[in-house]
Design a protein around this motif. Structure first.
Motif, short mmCIF file in Angstrom:
data_model
loop_
_atom_site.label_atom_id
_atom_site.label_comp_id
_atom_site.label_asym_id
_atom_site.label_seq_id
_atom_site.Cartn_x
_atom_site.Cartn_y
_atom_site.Cartn_z
N TYR A 207 0.81 -1.08 -0.12
CA TYR A 207 -0.12 -0.10 -0.20
C TYR A 207 0.76 1.37 -0.10
O TYR A 207 1.74 1.36 0.82
N TYR B 272 -6.54 5.16 -3.87
CA TYR B 272 -7.28 4.69 -4.92
C TYR B 272 -8.54 4.34 -4.92
O TYR B 272 -9.09 3.68 -6.01
N TYR C 125 -12.23 2.56 -2.22
CA TYR C 125 -12.78 1.78 -1.15
C TYR C 125 -12.33 0.51 -1.29
O TYR C 125 -12.67 -0.13 -2.32
N ASP C 126 -11.82 -0.08 -0.15
CA ASP C 126 -11.34 -1.39 -0.07
C ASP C 126 -11.60 -2.18 1.28
O ASP C 126 -11.10 -1.85 2.28
N ARG D 288 -11.65 -5.98 2.39
CA ARG D 288 -11.38 -7.40 2.17
C ARG D 288 -11.18 -8.14 3.39
O ARG D 288 -10.80 -7.63 4.21
N ALA E 169 -10.39 -4.88 -4.53
CA ALA E 169 -10.23 -3.48 -4.89
C ALA E 169 -10.88 -3.28 -6.09
O ALA E 169 -10.93 -2.04 -6.48
N ARG E 170 -10.96 -4.01 -6.76
CA ARG E 170 -11.61 -3.60 -8.30
C ARG E 170 -13.07 -4.16 -8.40
O ARG E 170 -13.67 -4.96 -7.76
N PRO F 287 -11.57 0.80 -10.38
CA PRO F 287 -11.39 0.41 -9.03
C PRO F 287 -13.02 0.56 -8.28
O PRO F 287 -13.89 1.19 -8.83
#
Lengths: 340, 340, 340, 340
Positions: free
Chosen positions: C249, D240, D242-243, D245, D260-261, D277
């Motif tokens: 990251y 990049y 919102y992620d 997981r 993230a995609r 993204p």
């Protein structure tokens, strides 16, 4: 026994094999490289270092210490080289297509029958982990009966001019999609009976003016002997990279191999998620090309059965001829007709 | 204004719309559900709770408080219901195909011309995030000129018997691949000029005995007005799930949407890496179906232009008819011929 | 010059290198294999064919015709072999960890300083296409400043008993996660300053009874010299396969490499969508191991700078020691403390 | 019974719920929106159309026709609003974190015990298809015993200033990673016993000058009651997208959810393979937010058990407090200590 391998053709495909032999293939030895072009030959020698060079392919195949010949010269020369090699008792690994015409192909078949040696077709997908896994899963019954094989072949490169001249090669269908036609046969276990092709000089109408029959985009529908269907699409030049994919729909499931993306690093930023495209068959099939040479060594040594043979080359070429005829006529063409 | 929507057809597709209306679509109200089958109607009423039911579709479309009609009854009834709805001034959202025959389709066109209301086609892919993003990227020039559109449509379900009877529906090509034919037209921006189809009753030869012309596997090649090519393949029943995918090859790149896998959880164990397949169009297009109803509300209210119209239905049906004729004859069929 | 390479250690890692040398690495020659176990040596000789064998590693490294030594013996023997090899002027490729203790590591450093030869660490991820692409993208500024490096290392195998004895190896952190500690250093460009580890004998409490300090699951947080953070997790045995992944990251994006799935064939059936797991580091890093040997040849020949050096081994080992001490104490441990 | 829902807080999270209610949630009615900011309230009213507005949240929760309250106001106001709502007999759906301090949280617990109504926590991941599938597979035993839960939460947005002031919110750990702390508890089925956090104001050192203790990058290791480990990492702002997981490593396999995609369209060109993204939690969890409101309706009506409760909020907040204390001290903090 160390197998002496001579390369015929110092172009792109030939140099892949040459570099692999130079880097080391267990049991094999680079016995020389042949190309009638002094410039290509000098470039090859400079890159490969200490290597025997031949300006006459037909001399090369008969030279001492040569056990096997890799034919990677222009399509219209395949038959002469292969026939000479087989006549000299050399094993042959022939790049696709087998020949430029069916008459030429038949000459190779006759030469092989008269020889103790064997000809293998350079269908490298048959040595690729992904395509092999598909074949293995089909054989294991994982999708039941295969009913539809969809195969895509696209390449970025600008082939040499002769490859666009359908009198000297089979054009796009031969130069690029021979692999897909072989994929359909291999994974379906069936033979084409009738084909219908559609195509167009979509990106290079200028080439079509020089070479009637030229297309840079093509689709081929194949009705197969067991009732299955093959669906091939091809394009060259394809701007985005090299793309070899297959999908097999079966009575109980579906299988996929191939990806236009490389499975290396994923970058995600606010402007998108990015991976690298596959840029070349050299990258995509690097392992497969090595495995193919190891297989050649095994076959020369009598270890194991050939995975492809001259008839695989003939059958693929018959489908090429039928597809090109269908393109010309705009109607389906039966495989029965191609020798008439 | 709250738009009163009546559903015609309490089958699978109809109930998707009914449940969405019941769950809440801003600006819409479920005005009733119609089905001549007492059993289907009772089941729908039991599930939907307090809902107005009609055993006569033609009465339903003309009932008070109805502004729009969703036609989700069997294909061979589409035209009568749509004509009645349009004659009563109702907006129509018609499931594919528009009608069972071109004569029926022409009746609907005439009714729409005579009406102040509008007919939308239920091509829900046009409301799906993935397919929309492909369309958006094409419009932005991301792949240059679209040259080849490959569209796959497969479904697991066993359709009702009438859907297999090519005299009452258009068979597989109509019931499943209408979506793909629309996808080809939509994403290429071109019209089919000639089609070649191959197909087979690969999994259900028993049905082919009852219904001549039945196929459960089909491929359709479409030569398009702008020189592009469409390549459609369809299958039903497909054991593994519901599969709607598109690939658009263009002069500068390639686009993909759709996946046979759900993007939920990935499980990796020593026996493999596993995800869930997409089991149904109901899951895959859940958002699209809601968006489609919101679009209907907008169109009824005069907010925004229709994204599909009756001619999209006619053009897709013409391609269906041409493909079925090609299947019958084994040769390509020009779209010009289908009305002869 | 052809580089003669002797292998020390006929175990799993050693045989990977031996097979690669046997299959052919340009410029290299398999000069022999050494293992004090008669059984392991006989098995290796049987597989490799005509190969010089040594039952005494220290004799092997000094034998005639040996230019380089690959150290793939048990961890607690690394230092003695490396010191002897360097003293004999041999280049060394040392499998991780560099040594079992910091004292041993320091002996290797001293031996290298006194030698004209160089020691490379066998951190093969540095030769893997995916990890290299991540490094390349970081260097290109694609994610801005790297702030957090997450690295996962899990393996299926049951290591030999000595690897579980933390007096003879560094346990899980050393045997498996040395690679991750190196990954954190390499991709962040920063050095660990303080580490906190959590761990447990989650699957094999029986082993923990024999070997105090044994864990089969571990996490390590690393506070880095430039303000970045490293987050490592490791497990062995991991039932599902071999799993080496990294995520970086950064201030402007994020990078990923590695996947628990093989990128070969996808099978979709009604029971799920299936791919193969990565079963072994031998498969996953097959190309990387070959590239590593080619790099060794280059370094021996003086072509190109070493990509790793003995200090990379020392730094990784210091982090191992700190992590193990943190596991023992339950509190963070500063790297400054590990030599006290 | 139609459940009247009042929204407290017209900020980003509040408007997500308001728009969903306006678009239609079966069984629910938007009974009003409350915000002390005249500007925010006017903007909300303009967008939502005909809606009852309240400038006093405490009046709103007690108004006639209100059955349930969604608390989406700034963190430091949660407790007062929730206590008032529960005292008035309203059901509450409270956005995370439950409160700014443990004292505040305890007041809410007391209020809930004294009320006939129930408080649900807005942990929307528990309603997301991917996270739910992971939970389902764990419950089915697909990975054996869960041993390690890794959860990532990153967001692009610049939160309002109060969210960065650790005296008025719990900072990054509370505002972003409350979801991850809940994920660890939910999927492991275990409670945190001790935590160690590392963090830094990596991108916004300027904010750290105004708000001591501010971090924009954090990792939290959690030692769990059953011997499992949790590993959380968080970042905000993350450029990049919102992620969110999760990865759960278990004794027999591993599970993953989140990406993230976006799973929409893939574009491949010579410059790379590109997808979009995930830009916002609003997109990623759109379905989950709707499901959460449907769940609220069910709970108010007495249909089905609450999936979260006030103690889930308390436990997550205790972990937040422990992590922040660990950040401050640089050492692990036992959960037992947080109330001392």
């Amino acid at each position: 026994m160390t197998v002496g391998v001579v390369l015929v053709g110092a172009g792109r495909a030939g140099m892949v094999h040459a570099r692999n032999l130079r880097a080391g293939v267990a049991g094999a030895r680079l016995a020389g490289i042949a190309d009638p072009s002094p410039r290509a030959l000098a470039a090859a020698a400079a890159e490969l270092g200490d290597v025997h060079t031949f300006d006459d392919p037909l001399a090369a195949v008969a030279a001492d210490g040569v056990d096997a010949v890799v034919v990677a010269s222009p399509t219209f020369t395949h038959a002469d080289v292969a026939v000479a090699a087989l006549a000299a008792g050399r094993f042959v690994l022939c790049e696709k297509p087998l020949a430029a015409t069916l008459d030429d192909a038949d000459r190779v078949v006759a030469a092989e029958r008269a020889s103790d040696a064997t000809l293998l077709m350079g269908f490298m997908r048959r040595f690729d982990a992904g395509f092999l896994r598909v074949a293995e899963r089909i054989a294991a019954g994982d999708i039941g009966e295969p009913l539809l094989v969809k195969s895509t072949g696209r390449g970025p490169g600008m082939p040499p001019e002769w490859a666009w001249d359908t009198t000297r090669s089979g054009g796009l269908v031969a130069e690029v999609n021979s692999h897909d036609l072989d994929t359909v046969r291999w994974l379906s276990g069936q033979e084409p009976r009738r084909v219908f092709a559609a195509g167009r000089a979509a990106k290079r109408p200028d080439v079509a003016e020089r070479h009637p029959g030229f297309v840079d985009l093509v689709t081929v529908t194949l009705e197969l002997s067991g009732g299955g269907i093959g669906l091939v699409d091809g394009a060259c030049p394809a701007d985005y990279g090299y793309d070899a994919r297959v999908e097999v729909y079966g009575s109980e499931g579906v299988l996929f191999a191939g990806d236009a993306r490389q499975a290396t690093a994923l970058l995600v930023r606010s402007d998108g998620a990015h991976t690298d495209p596959v840029r070349s068959w050299r990258d995509l099939f690097a392992d497969a090309y090595r495995a193919e040479l190891r297989h050649l060594v095994d076959v020369v040594r009598g270890d194991g059965q050939p995975r492809t043979d001259v008839l695989d080359g003939v059958r693929a070429l018959e489908a090429v001829v039928a597809a090109n005829r269908s393109l010309e006529r705009g109607t389906p063409v039966a495989l029965d007709e191609v020798r008439r």
